[in-house]
Write a protein that holds these residues in place. Structure first.
Motif: not given
Length: 345
Positions: A20, A45, A72-73, A77-78, A81, A93, A103
């Motif tokens: 990340l 992103p 990531f918002r 999508d999270l 991941l 990260d 998150m």
């Protein structure tokens, strides 16, 4: 003896890494892992990694990786991941402390879905403490660690290196060590861990020699060694940078007596042989400084090509200071059989 790069490129085959991180420290770390055979998923992103506009830099840092983009918002999508992390060995990260937790990607939650996951977070100043939330770049990490202060010309001016030692030595390399150690431990114990890499602390850890020599020379000098006063930053005649007649430089690294003796043979100055720190000539003494001036005067009489040719066959630790482009064209680096720092023999 031959070298086998294919063997080295497969050493980490099967290691799965979700990266990340952005910019330089994390991507260079995972690029080294990719070169050794690890499978890297680079998660970016929606707008992409900040280094993408610098095409050659992005390519150098991210070749051999699979790039994927998520927002990531967005919770969905999270969730995607997290699915990738279920089968991962490593997650790297470079967020500020607390961002992953916000998150839902903190270690306590991720180990519930993958107990063997090793998380490596590359930060500027560590996860905790008054500096943990401060932004920074390589220049700041070098400045705060004390390493930048060591990079001075003999006249005292600070040098601003175009090699990012804080990012790469303090960050990328330390992260690689942590990853390999973390994986070794996880394979033995069956559980992963969260490891924090502070780039400022990583750079500070490299001050091994200055700390040691400061202890030796401070009582003599009355202060810690400064520019041109330490063993390896310009004090010694046998270990120094000297200007040549054409404005280039010769790197004389004849630190040990045997190499200095060989260098003196090339210089055709047998009277210099015994004037070496291992023969009792005290660093910083008038005799030491006078010899340094004499060596500088001799080297300044000829262009770099002359000295490079003279020292080519000599086992004296004396080399020309090459430009980046000269180094790339030199047989040492132009040989297609040797493209990595590591090789199986």
């Amino acid at each position: 003896m031959s070298v086998d790069h294919a063997t080295m490129s497969g050493l980490l085959a099967g290691l799965r890494v979700v990266d990340l991180s952005r910019n330089l420290p994390g991507p260079f770390c995972t690029r080294m892992l990719a070169d050794l055979g690890a499978s890297i998923i680079k998660v970016e992103p929606p707008e992409g990694d900040p280094s993408r506009p610098l095409g050659p830099l992005f390519d150098a840092l991210n070749h051999g990786k699979e790039s994927r983009r998520i927002d990531f918002r967005q919770p969905t999508d999270l969730d995607q991941l997290r699915e990738w992390l279920v089968d991962a060995d490593i997650m790297v990260d470079s967020f500020r402390p607390g961002i992953l937790q916000s998150m839902g990607l903190d270690f306590d939650r991720l180990k519930a879905i993958n107990p063997k996951l090793v998380m490596v977070s590359i930060t500027g100043y560590g996860q905790h403490g008054a500096w943990s939330q401060r932004a920074g770049h390589d220049l700041n990490f070098m400045a705060m660690s004390g390493a930048l202060d060591q990079m001075r010309a003999p006249t005292g001016e600070l040098a601003m290196s175009n090699v990012q030692w804080g990012d790469m030595a303090g960050g990328s390399s330390m992260a690689c060590i942590a990853i390999l150690a973390g994986i070794f431990d996880a394979q033995r114990r069956g559980t992963g861990r969260h490891i924090d890499i502070s780039m400022a602390h990583g750079a500070h850890a490299h001050l091994v020699l200055p700390k040691a020599t400061a202890t030796l020379f401070a009582p003599v000098l009355g202060h810690p060694p400064g520019a041109g006063e330490d063993m390896l930053n310009g004090n010694l005649p046998c270990y120094n940078l000297y200007a040549t007649a054409d404005g280039r430089h010769l790197a004389v690294g004849a630190f040990e007596f045997k190499f200095w003796k060989a260098a003196c043979a090339v210089f055709e100055r047998p009277d210099w042989v015994e004037r070496h720190w291992q023969r009792g000539q005290a660093p910083g003494s008038p005799e030491n400084n006078a010899l340094r001036d004499d060596v500088a005067a001799l080297i300044a009489t000829q262009p770099l090509a002359y000295w490079a040719e003279r020292f080519e066959p000599a086992d004296a630790c004396v080399t020309p200071v090459l430009t980046m482009h000269e180094a790339q064209a030199h047989p040492l680096f132009a040989d297609a059989a040797r493209t990595q720092p590591w090789a199986a023999i």
